[in-house]
Design an enzyme around this catalytic site. Structure first.
Site, PDB file in Angstrom:
ATOM      1  N   ASP A  54      26.368   1.098 -21.761  1.00 57.32           N
ATOM      2  CA  ASP A  54      27.237   0.866 -20.601  1.00 57.32           C
ATOM      3  C   ASP A  54      26.921   1.946 -19.575  1.00 57.32           C
ATOM      4  O   ASP A  54      26.774   3.116 -19.939  1.00 57.32           O
ATOM      5  CB  ASP A  54      28.723   0.915 -21.027  1.00 57.32           C
ATOM      6  CG  ASP A  54      29.645   0.282 -19.981  1.00 57.32           C
ATOM      7  OD1 ASP A  54      29.619   0.727 -18.818  1.00 57.32           O
ATOM      8  OD2 ASP A  54      30.395  -0.650 -20.322  1.00 57.32           O
ATOM      9  N   LEU A  98      28.950   2.812 -17.240  1.00 59.17           N
ATOM     10  CA  LEU A  98      30.255   3.357 -16.848  1.00 59.17           C
ATOM     11  C   LEU A  98      30.555   3.104 -15.365  1.00 59.17           C
ATOM     12  O   LEU A  98      31.355   3.813 -14.764  1.00 59.17           O
ATOM     13  CB  LEU A  98      30.359   4.862 -17.179  1.00 59.17           C
ATOM     14  CG  LEU A  98      30.135   5.211 -18.660  1.00 59.17           C
ATOM     15  CD1 LEU A  98      30.219   6.734 -18.866  1.00 59.17           C
ATOM     16  CD2 LEU A  98      31.177   4.512 -19.557  1.00 59.17           C
ATOM     17  N   ASP A 121      21.950   1.834 -17.649  1.00 57.43           N
ATOM     18  CA  ASP A 121      21.940   0.511 -17.031  1.00 57.43           C
ATOM     19  C   ASP A 121      21.077  -0.445 -17.850  1.00 57.43           C
ATOM     20  O   ASP A 121      19.983  -0.060 -18.273  1.00 57.43           O
ATOM     21  CB  ASP A 121      21.349   0.685 -15.614  1.00 57.43           C
ATOM     22  CG  ASP A 121      21.605  -0.511 -14.728  1.00 57.43           C
ATOM     23  OD1 ASP A 121      21.248  -1.635 -15.119  1.00 57.43           O
ATOM     24  OD2 ASP A 121      22.167  -0.299 -13.638  1.00 57.43           O
ATOM     25  N   LYS A 152      31.720  -8.385 -11.750  1.00 56.32           N
ATOM     26  CA  LYS A 152      32.551  -9.588 -11.908  1.00 56.32           C
ATOM     27  C   LYS A 152      33.537  -9.866 -10.773  1.00 56.32           C
ATOM     28  O   LYS A 152      34.359 -10.771 -10.903  1.00 56.32           O
ATOM     29  CB  LYS A 152      33.327  -9.484 -13.225  1.00 56.32           C
ATOM     30  CG  LYS A 152      34.315  -8.330 -13.248  1.00 56.32           C
ATOM     31  CD  LYS A 152      35.334  -8.439 -14.370  1.00 56.32           C
ATOM     32  CE  LYS A 152      36.306  -7.292 -14.342  1.00 56.32           C
ATOM     33  NZ  LYS A 152      37.338  -7.347 -15.363  1.00 56.32           N
ATOM     34  N   SER A 206      31.329 -18.103 -17.802  1.00 50.34           N
ATOM     35  CA  SER A 206      32.663 -18.161 -17.211  1.00 50.34           C
ATOM     36  C   SER A 206      33.006 -19.585 -16.823  1.00 50.34           C
ATOM     37  O   SER A 206      32.120 -20.376 -16.470  1.00 50.34           O
ATOM     38  CB  SER A 206      32.666 -17.274 -15.955  1.00 50.34           C
ATOM     39  OG  SER A 206      33.806 -17.518 -15.175  1.00 50.34           O
ATOM     40  N   TYR A 255      28.805 -14.522  -7.396  1.00 52.95           N
ATOM     41  CA  TYR A 255      29.138 -14.198  -8.796  1.00 52.95           C
ATOM     42  C   TYR A 255      28.945 -15.435  -9.677  1.00 52.95           C
ATOM     43  O   TYR A 255      28.257 -15.391 -10.704  1.00 52.95           O
ATOM     44  CB  TYR A 255      30.579 -13.678  -8.907  1.00 52.95           C
ATOM     45  CG  TYR A 255      31.064 -13.624 -10.340  1.00 52.95           C
ATOM     46  CD1 TYR A 255      30.581 -12.657 -11.212  1.00 52.95           C
ATOM     47  CD2 TYR A 255      31.974 -14.564 -10.832  1.00 52.95           C
ATOM     48  CE1 TYR A 255      30.993 -12.636 -12.540  1.00 52.95           C
ATOM     49  CE2 TYR A 255      32.390 -14.542 -12.146  1.00 52.95           C
ATOM     50  CZ  TYR A 255      31.897 -13.569 -13.000  1.00 52.95           C
ATOM     51  OH  TYR A 255      32.293 -13.554 -14.310  1.00 52.95           O
ATOM     52  N   LYS A 273      26.085 -16.479 -12.748  1.00 53.50           N
ATOM     53  CA  LYS A 273      26.360 -16.991 -14.103  1.00 53.50           C
ATOM     54  C   LYS A 273      25.593 -18.293 -14.343  1.00 53.50           C
ATOM     55  O   LYS A 273      25.046 -18.509 -15.426  1.00 53.50           O
ATOM     56  CB  LYS A 273      27.867 -17.216 -14.294  1.00 53.50           C
ATOM     57  CG  LYS A 273      28.689 -15.937 -14.308  1.00 53.50           C
ATOM     58  CD  LYS A 273      28.415 -15.095 -15.542  1.00 53.50           C
ATOM     59  CE  LYS A 273      29.212 -13.809 -15.558  1.00 53.50           C
ATOM     60  NZ  LYS A 273      28.814 -12.870 -16.620  1.00 53.50           N
ATOM     61  N   PHE A 299      37.723 -18.672 -20.013  1.00 54.83           N
ATOM     62  CA  PHE A 299      38.714 -19.049 -19.004  1.00 54.83           C
ATOM     63  C   PHE A 299      39.355 -17.748 -18.487  1.00 54.83           C
ATOM     64  O   PHE A 299      38.627 -16.882 -18.035  1.00 54.83           O
ATOM     65  CB  PHE A 299      39.628 -20.156 -19.561  1.00 54.83           C
ATOM     66  CG  PHE A 299      38.879 -21.472 -19.447  1.00 54.83           C
ATOM     67  CD1 PHE A 299      37.754 -21.735 -20.252  1.00 54.83           C
ATOM     68  CD2 PHE A 299      39.197 -22.398 -18.472  1.00 54.83           C
ATOM     69  CE1 PHE A 299      36.989 -22.896 -20.083  1.00 54.83           C
ATOM     70  CE2 PHE A 299      38.442 -23.558 -18.302  1.00 54.83           C
ATOM     71  CZ  PHE A 299      37.344 -23.804 -19.105  1.00 54.83           C
ATOM     72  N   LEU A 312      45.602 -11.936 -11.428  1.00 62.51           N
ATOM     73  CA  LEU A 312      47.054 -12.086 -11.447  1.00 62.51           C
ATOM     74  C   LEU A 312      47.760 -11.126 -12.418  1.00 62.51           C
ATOM     75  O   LEU A 312      48.681 -10.414 -12.017  1.00 62.51           O
ATOM     76  CB  LEU A 312      47.408 -13.539 -11.820  1.00 62.51           C
ATOM     77  CG  LEU A 312      48.900 -13.824 -11.921  1.00 62.51           C
ATOM     78  CD1 LEU A 312      49.576 -13.681 -10.555  1.00 62.51           C
ATOM     79  CD2 LEU A 312      49.141 -15.225 -12.482  1.00 62.51           C
TER      80      LEU A 312
END
Ligand code: NAD
Ligand code: WQD
Length: 334
Positions: A31, A33, A58, A84, A124, A148, A152, A177, A199
């Protein structure tokens, strides 16, 4: 097995590390970071009693990946690393294509060099664009409305071509989802940078008194209460779906494409009420115009995942909200 988890200190990746360690696997994390903190892996170790091996860097760094694969034999890779944020992808398309598509290509090239050909990829529900109907099945048409989502779609196509070209590859394309919630310990969870786009993190911050009120984006959708309907899935259910996909790939091989959702759609106001109940705190909101690019309703037909993987989501919205609230109170942004 020894599983390489790219993006393993991120939201979904950290929960996957916990589930993999609990299932007895060894875990290696790569990662950079860019959207997570190294302390997350300390917390993963606290929960699981064992620590992933960590390489900071990376996934586009070929030399780093070669060092990772040389350090210990890797049996399979779960590829979460990527950018994302939908709005950011519109403003910075090249950065998104380079990181997401470029990262996937370099990863697959190094995997191929090292003869590691078992891969689970985070796709996604965004690949379904604005679906003609719900629930959404895997054979629905795919489209993208932002870079984005396009990244994908491109990665899904690249992986299908790879599986076609070399039958030794075992590849899962898992279409998530709306992942929400946190590990029940409250030690790891979603940590949005700045103002949350999604949300549930926004609602959690309103309940905690960090933000004044939620803006509900549109109440004139053709849905039961007029607000947007989504398939919220508990992040622990989601990561358990990855373990089931790994078992499937090891047994059957080939290319697997499945939805990871619950099959239940909840509106924005359903989620507000569930969060108020779980937290015992009010979540004041204001109805505002629709957010550009949003769709009315999006929820999965989860039947294929159940049939092929024997997996289904078990946790309801009460648990999603109470676990998100525990994380919000105990640890978020500490
Ligand atoms: P996240 O940002 O919390 O985790 C991604 C991790 O990858 C972060 O820790 C980040 O530092 C790291 N990273 C980013 N670019 C990297 C790179 N080039 N090299 C190495 N590390 C890099 O995001 P998340 O919510 O955990 O999402 C994980 C994956 O699932 C992503 O691919 C995302 O597109 C996909 N996904 C997420 C959602 C969602 O709503 N959270 C829904 C569908 C799909
Ligand atoms: C859910 C509902 C909003 C915030 C996004 C990406 C998608 C995927 C998951 C990665 C919608 C409403 C939201 C707010 C609101 N990510 N809302 N007020 O848009 O379904 O999906 O995250 O692949 O690609 O597009 O999730 O959480 O942003 O929104 O009223 O402050 O909540 O309009 O109906 P979304 P979300």
């Amino acid at each position: 097995m020894n599983i390489l988890v790219t993006g393993g200190s991120g939201y979904i990746g950290s929960h996957a590390c916990v589930a993999l360690l609990a299932a007895g696997h060894a875990v290696t994390v790569v990662d950079d970071l860019s959207n997570s903190r190294p302390e997350v892996l300390d917390r993963v170790a606290r929960i699981a009693g064992r620590r992933p091996v960590f390489f900071e860097g990376d996934v586009r760094d070929r030399a780093l990946l070669r060092r990772v694969f040389a350090a210990s034999p890797i049996d399979a890779v779960i590829h979460f690393a990527g950018l994302k944020a939908v709005g950011e992808s519109v403003a910075q398309p090249l950065r998104y294509y380079d990181c997401n598509v470029g990262g996937a290509i370099v990863l697959c090239e190094v995997m191929s060099e090292c003869a590691v050909k078992t891969l689970i990829f985070s796709s996604s529900a965004t690949v379904y664009g604005d679906p003609a109907s719900v629930p959404i099945r895997e054979d629905f048409p795919r489209s993208a409305t932002n870079p984005y989502g396009a990244s994908k779609l491109m990665i899904e196509d690249i992986l299908a071509d790879l599986a076609q070209a070399d039958r030794e590859w075992r590849i899962a394309r898992l279409r998530y989802f709306n992942p929400v919630g946190a590990h029940a310990s409250g030690l790891i969870g979603e940590e949005p940078n700045g103002i949350p786009n999604n949300l549930l993190p926004y609602v959690a911050q309103v309940a905690a008194g960090k933000r004044q009120q939620l803006s509900v984006f549109g109440n004139d959708y053709p849905t039961p209460d007029g607000t947007g309907v989504r398939d919220y899935i508990h992040v622990m259910d989601l990561v358990e779906g990855h373990l089931a996909a790994l078992d499937y790939l090891l047994d059957k091989g080939g290319l697997l494409t499945v939805n990871l959702g619950t099959g239940c759609g909840y509106s924005v106001l359903d989620m507000v009420r569930a969060f108020e109940t779980a937290s015992g705190c009010p979540v004041p909101y204001a109805l505002v115009p629709r957010r550009p690019g949003d769709i009315a309703a999006c929820y999965a037909d989860p039947a294929l995942a159940e049939a092929l993987l024997g997996w289904q989501a078990r946790r309801g919205i009460e648990e999603m909200c109470s676990d998100a609230w525990r994380w919000q109170q105990q640890c978020a942004s500490t």
